[in-house]
Write a protein that holds these residues in place. Structure first.
Motif, mmCIF file in Angstrom:
data_model
loop_
_atom_site.group_PDB
_atom_site.id
_atom_site.type_symbol
_atom_site.label_atom_id
_atom_site.label_comp_id
_atom_site.label_asym_id
_atom_site.label_seq_id
_atom_site.Cartn_x
_atom_site.Cartn_y
_atom_site.Cartn_z
ATOM 1 N N ALA A 72 47.406 38.415 34.117
ATOM 2 C CA ALA A 72 46.933 37.919 32.912
ATOM 3 C C ALA A 72 45.503 37.452 33.033
ATOM 4 N N ASP A 73 45.199 36.809 34.225
ATOM 5 C CA ASP A 73 43.887 36.399 34.362
ATOM 6 C C ASP A 73 42.991 37.709 34.541
ATOM 7 N N GLN A 74 43.675 38.568 35.378
ATOM 8 C CA GLN A 74 42.640 39.757 35.264
ATOM 9 C C GLN A 74 42.215 40.334 33.862
ATOM 10 N N GLN A 75 43.337 40.657 33.120
ATOM 11 C CA GLN A 75 43.071 40.912 32.115
ATOM 12 C C GLN A 75 41.985 40.184 31.064
ATOM 13 N N THR A 76 42.238 38.847 31.188
ATOM 14 C CA THR A 76 41.341 38.083 30.520
ATOM 15 C C THR A 76 39.766 38.427 30.936
ATOM 16 N N LYS A 77 39.765 38.515 32.361
ATOM 17 C CA LYS A 77 38.243 38.762 33.054
ATOM 18 C C LYS A 77 37.933 40.277 32.411
ATOM 19 N N VAL A 78 38.646 41.185 32.410
ATOM 20 C CA VAL A 78 38.136 42.243 31.991
ATOM 21 C C VAL A 78 37.629 42.309 30.544
ATOM 22 N N ASP A 79 38.305 41.611 29.779
ATOM 23 C CA ASP A 79 38.080 41.258 28.261
ATOM 24 C C ASP A 79 36.711 40.773 28.307
ATOM 25 N N LYS A 80 36.609 39.691 28.982
ATOM 26 C CA LYS A 80 35.283 39.004 29.136
ATOM 27 C C LYS A 80 34.002 39.924 29.428
ATOM 28 N N ILE A 81 34.271 40.582 30.448
ATOM 29 C CA ILE A 81 33.292 41.943 30.863
ATOM 30 C C ILE A 81 33.066 42.675 29.782
ATOM 31 N N VAL A 82 33.782 43.104 29.105
ATOM 32 C CA VAL A 82 33.443 44.257 27.888
ATOM 33 C C VAL A 82 32.865 43.539 27.083
ATOM 34 N N ILE B 65 29.896 47.546 32.163
ATOM 35 C CA ILE B 65 31.376 47.505 32.084
ATOM 36 C C ILE B 65 31.997 47.936 33.492
ATOM 37 N N THR B 66 31.785 49.368 33.798
ATOM 38 C CA THR B 66 32.235 49.968 34.804
ATOM 39 C C THR B 66 31.915 49.211 36.145
ATOM 40 N N ASP B 67 30.812 48.679 36.308
ATOM 41 C CA ASP B 67 30.422 47.868 37.631
ATOM 42 C C ASP B 67 31.092 46.691 37.438
ATOM 43 N N GLY B 68 31.213 45.915 36.357
ATOM 44 C CA GLY B 68 31.870 44.610 36.348
ATOM 45 C C GLY B 68 33.518 44.610 36.663
ATOM 46 N N ILE B 69 34.086 45.769 36.344
ATOM 47 C CA ILE B 69 35.356 46.154 36.334
ATOM 48 C C ILE B 69 35.820 46.511 37.886
ATOM 49 N N MET B 70 34.898 47.030 38.503
ATOM 50 C CA MET B 70 35.102 47.643 39.910
ATOM 51 C C MET B 70 34.846 46.210 40.547
ATOM 52 N N ASP B 71 33.708 45.532 40.496
ATOM 53 C CA ASP B 71 33.543 44.361 41.152
ATOM 54 C C ASP B 71 34.696 43.317 41.053
ATOM 55 N N LEU B 72 35.371 43.103 40.045
ATOM 56 C CA LEU B 72 36.545 42.536 39.695
ATOM 57 C C LEU B 72 37.681 42.996 40.427
ATOM 58 N N LEU B 73 38.109 44.093 40.197
ATOM 59 C CA LEU B 73 39.318 44.605 40.872
ATOM 60 C C LEU B 73 39.328 45.437 42.427
ATOM 61 N N LEU B 74 37.896 45.639 42.719
ATOM 62 C CA LEU B 74 37.758 46.359 44.168
ATOM 63 C C LEU B 74 36.892 45.468 44.832
ATOM 64 N N PRO B 75 36.894 44.115 44.813
ATOM 65 C CA PRO B 75 35.706 43.307 45.717
ATOM 66 C C PRO B 75 35.384 43.886 47.098
ATOM 67 N N GLY B 76 34.244 43.221 47.599
ATOM 68 C CA GLY B 76 33.922 43.465 49.022
ATOM 69 C C GLY B 76 32.969 44.496 49.147
ATOM 70 N N ASP B 77 32.317 44.430 50.410
ATOM 71 C CA ASP B 77 31.229 45.026 50.749
ATOM 72 C C ASP B 77 31.312 45.033 52.051
ATOM 73 N N SER B 78 31.194 46.554 52.814
ATOM 74 C CA SER B 78 31.530 46.833 54.156
ATOM 75 C C SER B 78 30.164 46.617 54.915
ATOM 76 N N ASN B 79 28.915 46.483 54.106
ATOM 77 C CA ASN B 79 27.732 46.413 54.781
ATOM 78 C C ASN B 79 26.863 45.400 54.238
ATOM 79 N N ALA B 80 27.242 44.316 54.284
ATOM 80 C CA ALA B 80 26.703 42.996 53.519
ATOM 81 C C ALA B 80 25.307 42.892 53.960
ATOM 82 N N ALA B 81 24.915 43.013 55.422
ATOM 83 C CA ALA B 81 23.752 42.613 56.165
ATOM 84 C C ALA B 81 22.786 43.695 55.393
ATOM 85 N N VAL B 82 23.084 44.952 55.283
ATOM 86 C CA VAL B 82 22.253 45.877 54.597
ATOM 87 C C VAL B 82 21.882 45.553 53.156
#
Length: 473
Positions: free
Chosen positions: A33-43, A353-370
């Protein structure tokens, strides 16, 4: 009448079709429910900031549609906003044209390495261009629609043959295979080859071989007007949002002829994830980066862009029709996809919208220093431009050419009064495109947000190929 497939191949095709409806069991979590609310806000936030009237989205997780919803105002022809409304997906259609070619190759009716002269010998240098080069934008055939608006000629009906006659018989822009340059014309030629080889019109072939097996219900975008269809909108600079006039018929055709729901497109993405409907080898062929004759990668396959996010391959494409934008992004090995469609050809809401949803549901960065270093470089160049100076060692030859004295002056005069930003943050992860790495940033002030769209050479010190600041969508 086409020759029937051998029994073994028909059996494999049936099995592959059934797999399309077998989701990956472990990862197909519904959104909380929290993710749905956040997706709705992103859009909702993307629509509000860009003033785009509406959007329709679908999210795939674990090879299953877990969320589909429409937002905003789809126009006077849709009584109530609905995810069942078909939006024009434009150039996302190219991957279906490419898939049809792969199917015909499976049937032994053509080869992607056939020369175009075998089918249309009157095209310029047809004996030097292959079907594969048509599908990978490396043919050298001039694009008939490079503009981000519809020129006068597009207000009149045309035919695929007229497009071929007007643009595909001009001198090539470059030797086939030597460069990458987007060409809608190349896809029109590809569509004509499909019809000649299959003996069927393009949409009939796609409907029988792809849409019906996947329970998809797209229509020709030339018919996607009137009751039940979203209205497309346009805007001149920051002026009023206005309904856009429909273009003449047949302009996009095999280069972008489809209108469909976000869930329809998500079903195709699930087929990609499950390697269904087409043999797995065809999917792999479509997603393999095409290289130029000098060996350099194009960042493009057959009708799809190929990138990377956190070590995972990303298959994506966008689309622009008259009054519509679309975005489709798939990460096959994660069983994940996002579809975002809107009814405006301005604002870039689909990307936000696409970037926001991906950041929400697929967080993380394998190369944070770069990425942290690239953020620092982006901030430095922004501050330089505000002061009216620029370190040209940070720029490629093309970017150096772009930043004329006038361009630097306009950047300084419009950005300097804004002062120091409240925040300067990455939006979405890095994506490979055309041999460069795309990174976008949001620059926030008390009363406005700006979007910075960059392309840079690979690596932490790669020079900027593009650095464009605009109002955020």
């Amino acid at each position: 009448m086409s020759k029937p497939l051998p029994f073994a191949r028909r059996t494999a095709r049936i099995a592959a079709t059934l797999l399309a409806f077998t989701p990956l069991p472990v990862l197909a979590q519904a959104l909380t429910a929290d993710q749905q609310t956040k997706v709705d806000k992103i859009v909702s936030d993307a629509l509000a900031s860009s003033e785009v009237p509406s959007a329709s989205i679908a999210v795939v997780r674990g090879g299953k549609i877990v969320y589909a919803k429409a937002y905003g105002n789809q126009g006077p022809n849709v009584k109530k906003t609905t995810p069942d409304a078909r939006y024009q997906i434009a150039s996302i259609s190219k991957q279906f044209t490419a898939a049809a070619m792969l199917m015909l190759e499976d049937q032994g009716k053509l080869s992607l390495d056939d020369k175009v002269s075998k089918y249309f010998p009157d095209i310029t240098d047809a004996d030097k261009i292959t079907i594969r080069q048509l599908l990978s934008h490396t043919s050298g055939i001039q694009d008939y629609w490079p503009q981000d608006y519809s020129p006068e000629q597009m207000s009149h009906d045309t035919t695929p043959q007229k497009i071929l006659d007007q643009w595909a018989k001009k001198p090539l822009d470059f030797a086939p295979g030597s460069q990458w340059q987007y060409s809608n014309t190349g896809y029109v030629v590809a569509g004509l080859i499909i019809e000649k080889v299959s003996g069927e019109d393009l949409l009939t072939f796609l409907r029988k071989n792809i849409f019906q097996p996947l329970d998809m219900h797209p229509v020709n975008q030339d018919t996607a007007y009137g009751p039940g269809f979203p209205t497309g909108y346009h805007r001149y600079a920051l002026g009023p949002v206005r309904a856009e006039d429909a273009p003449g018929k047949n302009w996009l055709w095999a280069a972008g002829e489809l209108s469909m729901t976000a869930s329809d497109l998500a079903r195709w993405d699930i087929a990609r994830i499950n390697r269904a409907v087409l043999p797995a080898s065809d999917w792999e062929e479509q997603e393999k980066v095409v290289r130029l004759t000098d060996g350099s990668p194009t960042g493009y396959g057959l009708g799809v862009s190929i990138g990377e996010r956190n070590g995972h391959k990303v298959v994506s494409h966008g689309g622009e029709a008259v009054g519509f934008l679309s975005s489709n992004t798939v990460i096959p090995d994660q069983g994940f996809a996002v579809v975002a469609l809107d009814n405006a050809d301005f604002g870039r809401a689909t990307g936000t919208i696409t970037d926001g949803i991906m950041d929400l549901l697929l967080p993380g960065d394998s190369n944070a220093a770069v990425e942290g270093h690239r953020l620092d470089l982006a901030k430095k160049l922004y501050a330089d431009l505000q002061s009216g100076s620029i370190d040209r060692t940070m720029l490629t030859k093309d970017a150096d050419y772009y930043f004329t004295d006038q361009a630097v002056g306009d950047y300084a005069s419009s950005l300097a009064p804004l002062g120091k930003p409240e925040s300067f943050e990455a939006r979405g992860g890095p994506k490979l495109r055309g041999g460069y790495v795309n990174r976008n940033y949001v620059i926030t002030y008390p009363d406005k947000e700006l979007l910075l769209v960059t392309y840079a050479e690979p690596g932490s010190e790669g020079k900027f190929e593009q650095y464009l600041v605009m109002p955020a969508g």
